[in-house]
Every structure is written in C-alpha cells, then in structure tokens.
Write an enzyme that holds these catalytic residues in place. Structure first.
Site, PDB file in Angstrom:
ATOM      1  NE  ARG A 162      -3.267  -2.901   0.361  1.00 34.15           N
ATOM      2  CZ  ARG A 162      -3.914  -3.502  -0.636  1.00 34.15           C
ATOM      3  NH1 ARG A 162      -3.778  -3.098  -1.876  1.00 34.15           N
ATOM      4  NH2 ARG A 162      -4.677  -4.533  -0.394  1.00 34.15           N
ATOM      5  CG  ASN A 204       0.399  -8.501   5.881  1.00 37.26           C
ATOM      6  OD1 ASN A 204      -0.342  -8.937   6.760  1.00 37.26           O
ATOM      7  ND2 ASN A 204      -0.023  -7.644   4.961  1.00 37.26           N
ATOM      8  CE  LYS A 281      -2.757  -8.598   8.853  1.00 38.09           C
ATOM      9  NZ  LYS A 281      -2.732  -7.995   7.502  1.00 38.09           N
ATOM     10  CD  GLU A 285      -6.247  -8.474   5.975  1.00 44.59           C
ATOM     11  OE1 GLU A 285      -5.078  -8.060   5.950  1.00 44.59           O
ATOM     12  OE2 GLU A 285      -7.213  -7.827   5.543  1.00 44.59           O
ATOM     13  NE  ARG A 318      -1.906  -3.490  12.500  1.00 44.68           N
ATOM     14  CZ  ARG A 318      -2.455  -3.819  11.348  1.00 44.68           C
ATOM     15  NH1 ARG A 318      -2.507  -5.071  10.952  1.00 44.68           N
ATOM     16  NH2 ARG A 318      -2.980  -2.895  10.581  1.00 44.68           N
ATOM     17  CG  ASP A 359      -8.946  -2.113   5.961  1.00 44.59           C
ATOM     18  OD1 ASP A 359      -8.088  -1.492   6.607  1.00 44.59           O
ATOM     19  OD2 ASP A 359      -8.667  -2.923   5.055  1.00 44.59           O
ATOM     20  CD  GLU A 387      -5.526  -0.775   1.697  1.00 44.35           C
ATOM     21  OE1 GLU A 387      -4.974  -0.591   2.799  1.00 44.35           O
ATOM     22  OE2 GLU A 387      -6.084  -1.841   1.386  1.00 44.35           O
TER      23      GLU A 387
HETATM   24  C1  BDP Z   1      -5.690  -3.711   4.748  1.00 46.91           C
HETATM   25  C2  BDP Z   1      -4.715  -3.814   3.619  1.00 46.91           C
HETATM   26  C3  BDP Z   1      -3.680  -4.862   3.810  1.00 46.91           C
HETATM   27  C4  BDP Z   1      -3.094  -4.773   5.207  1.00 46.91           C
HETATM   28  C5  BDP Z   1      -4.197  -4.823   6.238  1.00 46.91           C
HETATM   29  C6  BDP Z   1      -3.707  -4.615   7.666  1.00 46.91           C
HETATM   30  O1  BDP Z   1      -5.420  -4.058   2.427  1.00 46.91           O
HETATM   31  O2  BDP Z   1      -2.706  -4.676   2.820  1.00 46.91           O
HETATM   32  O3  BDP Z   1      -2.181  -5.783   5.433  1.00 46.91           O
HETATM   33  O4  BDP Z   1      -5.112  -3.801   5.989  1.00 46.91           O
HETATM   34  O5  BDP Z   1      -3.894  -3.513   8.174  1.00 46.91           O
HETATM   35  O6  BDP Z   1      -6.169  -2.409   4.706  1.00 46.91           O
HETATM   36  O7  BDP Z   1      -3.147  -5.513   8.257  1.00 46.91           O
END
Ligand code: BDP
Length: 698
Positions: A162, A204, A281, A285, A318, A359, A387
């Site tokens: 991003r 990530n 994190k 995801e 987080r 988000d 983003e």
């Molecule tokens: C989302 C994004 C992603 C991030 C995620 C996050 O699309 O790329 O890794 O948030 O905050 O907005 O972990």
C-alpha cells in the site's frame, strides 16, 4: 511566486524571509546563540538552530547581534542563574515537553531532557517560518501521547505494501555499511513534528528481520535515529520460533517458545539498547497467531510482553482481526474478540485499533472498542498512506479525518468521553498511550509522491503530539512553512486542503457507503465485485444493494453492531431520524425512495453527492489555478497534473457507482448529475494489475 523546490526539504526549508520589514525586526531581536550540553541530541539541536536562524534571517556566516541571546539547553545543563528562575515552570513539563521563555535579554529553550530541547528548537524555528512574534514568549508544551509512531508497511525486498511514493527507504541490501543520508533526514523530519517511534517493517511480517544478519542493519538505522529521539520497533512474526528458531511450535504457552522469545529479545537489546518493542498482526488475514494453538490474544501478547518487560519494551498488538468463519458482520469482530479480555493484558501491552471498525475507509464511524476497554491500553491506528483514497494521486488532507475521529464521542463515561480522551489516557488513566500512522513515505524525491500529501505526515505528527489541535490550523502552519506566508494565498491553499476531505468521501463513498473499491489495488470503484473467496472481501457484502434499497443494516433488526457502542451512541445510530446522514448506509438498509433531510429521495441524494464530489475537485482545480503566480512553476505544474487525474478519477467513481446502483434503483439521474460517458460493462472491464502498492488477494 515562491522559489522552485522539489519538495525534498519538506517543511524545513528555512528560506530567507522576503518581507523586509519582518526580516529587519527578527534581525534586531535575535542575537548570539548559546547552547549547553554535549549529547548527540544537543549537537543536532545546535546545528538546527544555527542553520535555521541563519537561513531564515539570510545571515549565513554573519554575526547575529539582535537584542536577545538564544539559549538552548536542558535544565541540568543551563547556567545556574538561568535555571533557577525556570525550575517551577519546568515541573509542569513531562520528559519530552519543552519551555520557550523570554526573560531579561534571553530567549531560553529548555526542557527536562535534551530531546525536549530539540523539540523546542523546532517549535521556535516554526515561529519564525510562520512569521509569528518572538517577543514575550512563554510557551510550555508537552506531548499528550506517549508513543507517536509511524508504521512502515515495508518489505525486506523494498516493496511497500500500500505504498505509493516509490520503494522503501530502507536499503537492507547495503545496510549496515552504507548509510544513506536520507536516513538522518527522515529522523530529523520526524523529530520536527514530535514523532518518537518507527516500526520499520510490514505488519504482514517476515521473521528474517529478527535474525542477526538483519539485526545488524536495524542497529545501524537505530544508531542514526537515536539522537532525534526516534525509537525503532519491529514487526514480530508469531511463527518466528518455527521459521528461524528451529522449534516445532509457536504455542505461546509452550516453555520452549517462551524461552525462545526471551532469548531473542535479549539478543535484540544487545544490538539496540533502547529498542522500542514489537508490533504484531496475529490471526488476521492469514497471519499466524496464538489461535493456531487454541490460545487467545491475551496468551500471545502477554508472552511477548513478558520477554520485553525487563527492557521496558512494549508490545503493540493489533486488533485488526476478522474471522472467515463468522460472516455475519465483519465490523463486529474485533470488539467480540478483544473486549471480553479487558483488563487481562500486561501493562506493557497496548492494543492497536484502527480508527474505524472496517478498514481505513474515506469515512467510518469511530471503532466501538474505543468506548469499551477502560482497563486496557489502547492506541489508535490511522492510515496516512491512501490505500482507499486514491493512492498518492489524490489530494486528500487527512488531518481533517483524524480530527473527526478524535472528536467523536464514545459516551463511555457519559457525554464528552471523546476518542481523544480515550487515546490520551485522560478518561481512564492508562499506563501507556499511543497513536500510530501507516506511513505514506517512500523513495520519491518529495517523500510522499504528491506535494500536498506531506501535509498528512506533518499533520499526523502534530495530532499525535496533541489530539486536540485544530486541523485547519495545522494546514495553515504547513502551508506557511512549505508554500507561502501571503495571507490570501495561505487561505486559498488551506481551502483546497480542507475541501479535499469531504470531496473524496462524496465521489467515492457518500452517505456511509464503504469498501466498494475494486480488488487488489483498491483505488478505483468495484461495487459489483462478488467473486472473492471470503464473503467479507466483496463490496456487495458491504453495500447490500437490491431492488428495495441499499446499505448495511447494523441496527437490532440487522447485525446489531450498534449494540457495541454506548447506549446513547447506539440509540443515535439506530434511529433513522438521528443517525447522521454521513453514516446512513453504514448503519441502515434504506429504500431508494426514502426522503433525506434535503427532501431528495435517497437515490437522488446519492447521485447528487457523487456529482458534488466531482464538482468539489473542479473547485480545487480552479482555486489552484488562481495560485499559478503565487507558487513555483515546478510544484504548480506537478500538482496541476495530479489534480487533473483526480478529477478524471472522481468522474470515473461517480459514473461507475451510479450506473451500478441504478440497476437496482431503476430511477433516472436527477437534474444536475452528468450522464456517464461509458457503459457499466466498460467500467467493470477495467483492470490494473500493476497499480502501485497492490496486494492481489483482496
Ligand atoms: C488492509 C490492507 C492490507 C493490510 C491490512 C492490515 O489491504 O494490505 O495488510 O489492511 O492492516 O487495509 O493488516
């Protein structure tokens, strides 16, 4: 006309004042500079004050002989005669605060610590840059938040998730030997706005950054940043004990895992004695986390916190979690996973919560966790990088958004329990407080891709220091330091910035729409997307348009997400009459024929908002054009080109979204809304596989 600049120097250009009367006045007031103390930080403060004053006064290598001597030093280092007179006032400062005081023939910039002196130095220079009086100064200022942190979503291969302003600043390949001069410029810029921490790596995360090969490189950066009061933090991959530690599990209750983290933390502190801690994190995801072992967030966070506690390190854990197994309402999930654990986290854990429950959308209501965890340290996370707001192409002044969130009232302890009071700890007396911003900085010459987006980095720092500041004042301050002090131009530039915040909401997601961006790049419209593997990755999940209407019912008749807010707030959102129209479709599924406060039907009102957004960009362009002779040609042209793209894309958003929703409303566009140039099929066919910052999956 301001002189040409490529933007590299940010708001610290220190160019000579062109107003000759003011210049004379300052020259008559500023005399010799004396600095006390010889720490690395004081050396930086000394360089800064000399460069700043001599630049602004146009007196390079000339003797300053004005009325006041400028005295810099922390309390302990000042001459006793001066220090004694300030001791009382200094008691009102915290460790990073500063005092700027005129007395007899001195202007004293002092603090309890050298870093406080450095912050005071930048403030004093700002007064000169923004043409304020420097007589009878008595400024006492301390940050209201402990951790004021940039989060870089930077990967070890130098791509930036991003990121829209080039590659990562961190040249891992050439570190630690090659120390790019930009590292110091970066730290200095952060210090100038009071940012005191930086997370170097993507949430990530990659466990490799915790290996000795990389820790040496991290150390090199930390050494450069230290004099500027900027602490280094890293993202810690939960499965690191397996990936780089050779263990078979990362179970936080496993003795070997605990020992591994303890040793790892000890090792990190041998490289970086003031290492800040970890940002994690977990179970979000696809990232590994304690739930992989049947444990919860408390188990995971506290295990790391125990390892860091002896060194005063913190864990920023987080709360951006949402489960693929519960698809009822993503907006509810962070609260459900965390709030039952209020009070169970260690003192050196701070839960990092995004400003809104989904988000980083152009507009979201505040995250309900802010009113619901009185016994847990909570920090807020903003996304400075855009983003969901047009990348670095669109001019969007975000401090206006930050301010809106800080001012939101959680009613946690009745009226006046604003998010700002939750975040600065004043509502519940928190152990640690913090504000994080996902950085918009990269290798682009002007740092942020778009000249105006520097203001978002700047404004983030200012509001992290003091969340009660006014975003318009911040805009003016920045404009004066970067463009011009000419009143009329300052006002025009500020108008553009302030208007930009609502404009982006209007042309992307008016009336509470959200997450209708296309897959992967997120910068363009994709309300039709419905083919992604997880339901809550699809825009159709969020807008729920059908022949009856549009919007996500989060009231008790729907997902009941409103129940996560205090009763006063829930009642306000639940009731169609009292729900702010800006959040209407966030909380309600509303018939196309519903009458808005303006008297328009929902369909007409929605279409008119999209058109308004487009018109607002046109107005921003018109105002910018009036400034052609007031700003330098380079910046004028660059911003002009970007505004043209923004205008084009605003129309793209309007046309694509209205054509899509029109399939359901089956109503005509109201008067005043332009007809789309293309068909819906055309907009659906557009692909952008190489858009910057992309993450293909969602
Ligand atoms: C989302 C994004 C992603 C991030 C995620 C996050 O699309 O790329 O890794 O948030 O905050 O907005 O972990």
């Amino acid at each position: 006309m301001t002189y040409a600049t490529d933007g590299y120097k940010l708001w610290m250009d220190y160019k000579t004042i062109s107003d000759s009367a003011l210049l004379k006045e300052y020259q008559s007031l500023i005399g010799s500079v004396q600095t006390y103390g010889n720490s690395e930080t004081m050396k930086k403060a000394t360089t800064e004050i000399y460069n700043g004053i001599s630049g602004i006064l146009g007196m390079k290598n000339q003797k300053l002989d004005g009325k006041f001597s400028i005295i810099l030093g922390s309390y302990n280092n000042l001459p006793k005669t001066i220090a004694q007179q300030l001791s009382q006032e200094l008691e009102n400062l915290n460790e990073e605060g500063y005092l700027i005081k005129s007395f007899s023939n001195h202007i004293v910039i002092t603090a309890k610590t050298d870093i406080g002196v450095l912050y005071g130095t930048f403030n004093f220079l700002k007064r000169l840059q923004t043409h304020q009086s420097i007589e009878n100064l008595n400024i006492l200022d301390s940050p209201k938040i402990d951790l004021r942190i940039l989060n870089h979503w930077d990967n070890l291969d130098r791509t930036v998730e991003r990121g829209y302003a080039g590659f990562s600043l961190w040249n891992w390949h050439q570190l630690p030997e090659y120390k790019d001069a930009r590292y110091e410029d970066y730290a200095r810029a952060n210090a100038s706005i009071g940012i005191n921490g930086t997370v170097l790596t993507n949430v990530n995360s990659n466990a490799l950054v915790l290996t000795p090969q990389y820790l040496e490189k991290v150390k090199a950066l930390a050494d450069i940043f230290r004099p500027y009061g900027l602490k280094v933090y890293l993202t810690a991959r939960f499965s690191a004990p397996i990936e780089i530690g050779g263990l078979t599990t990362a179970d936080p209750l496993d003795a070997n895992v605990k020992a591994w983290w303890k040793n790892k933390v000890e090792e990190i502190y041998t490289y970086i004695p003031d290492f800040g801690g970890f940002l994690v994190k977990a179970n979000s995801e696809g990232q590994p986390g304690p739930q992989n072992y049947g444990r919860n967030h408390v188990d995971g966070a506290n295990m790391m916190a125990e390892a860091l506690a002896p060194f005063n390190g913190v864990v920023m854990w987080r709360a951006f979690v949402y489960s693929e197994h519960d698809t009822t309402d993503r907006a509810k999930q962070a609260y459900s996973e965390f709030v039952p654990h209020d009070g169970e986290f260690q003192d050196n854990v701070i839960i990092q919560v995004k400003n809104g429950p989904i988000d980083f959308q152009p507009r979201e209501p505040f995250h309900p966790m802010f009113g619901a965890m009185p016994n847990t340290n909570l920090m807020i996370e903003f996304q400075i990088t855009q983003e969901y707001m047009g990348g670095a192409t669109h001019l969007v002044y975000q401090p206006k958004l930050f301010e809106e969130v800080f001012e939101s009232d959680t009613y946690q302890k009745g009226k006046g329990s604003t998010v700002a009071k939750v975040i600065d700890g004043s509502l519940d007396n928190k152990k640690i407080t913090g504000v994080a911003g996902v950085s918009n900085i990269g290798t682009d010459r002007n740092w942020t891709g778009h000249h105006f987006l520097q203001a978002n980095w700047y404004g983030f720092g200012r509001l992290a220091w003091n969340p009660y500041l006014n975003s318009e004042d911040i805009a003016k301050e920045w404009v004066r330091m970067t463009f011009t002090n000419k009143e009329e131009s300052v006002n025009k530039l500020t108008d553009i910035m302030i208007a930009s915040r609502e404009a982006v909401v209007n042309y992307m997601t008016p009336l509470g729409l959200h997450h209708i961006m296309a897959t992967g790049h997120h910068y363009g419209p994709g309300p039709w997307v419905s083919d992604l593997s997880r339901p809550e990755w699809n825009p159709v999940y969020y807008h729920k348009a059908d022949n009856n209407g549009v919007g996500f019912d989060r009231t008790p008749s729907g997902s009941n997400a409103t129940a996560q807010y205090a009763p006063e707030v829930a009642t306000m959102f639940n009731n169609l009459e009292t729900c702010p129209e800006q959040d209407l479709l966030w909380f309600h599924h509303v018939p196309w024929t519903y009458k808005l406060k303006s008297g328009h039907t929902l369909w007409d009102g929605l279409a008119l908002k999209y058109q308004k957004g487009v018109n607002e960009v046109a107005e921003m362009q018109a105002t910018w054009n009036q400034l052609e002779n007031e700003v330098d040609t380079q910046r004028f042209n660059e911003v002009n080109m970007l505004l043209s793209i923004q205008y084009k894309e605003a129309k793209w958003w309007r046309d694509a979204c209205l054509l899509y929703f029109q399939q359901f409303s089956k109503m005509k566009l109201p008067q005043g809304v332009e007809e789309p140039k293309h068909t819906l099929e055309y907009y659906k066919s557009l692909q952008f596989p190489y858009a910057p910052g992309i993450r293909p999956q969602w």
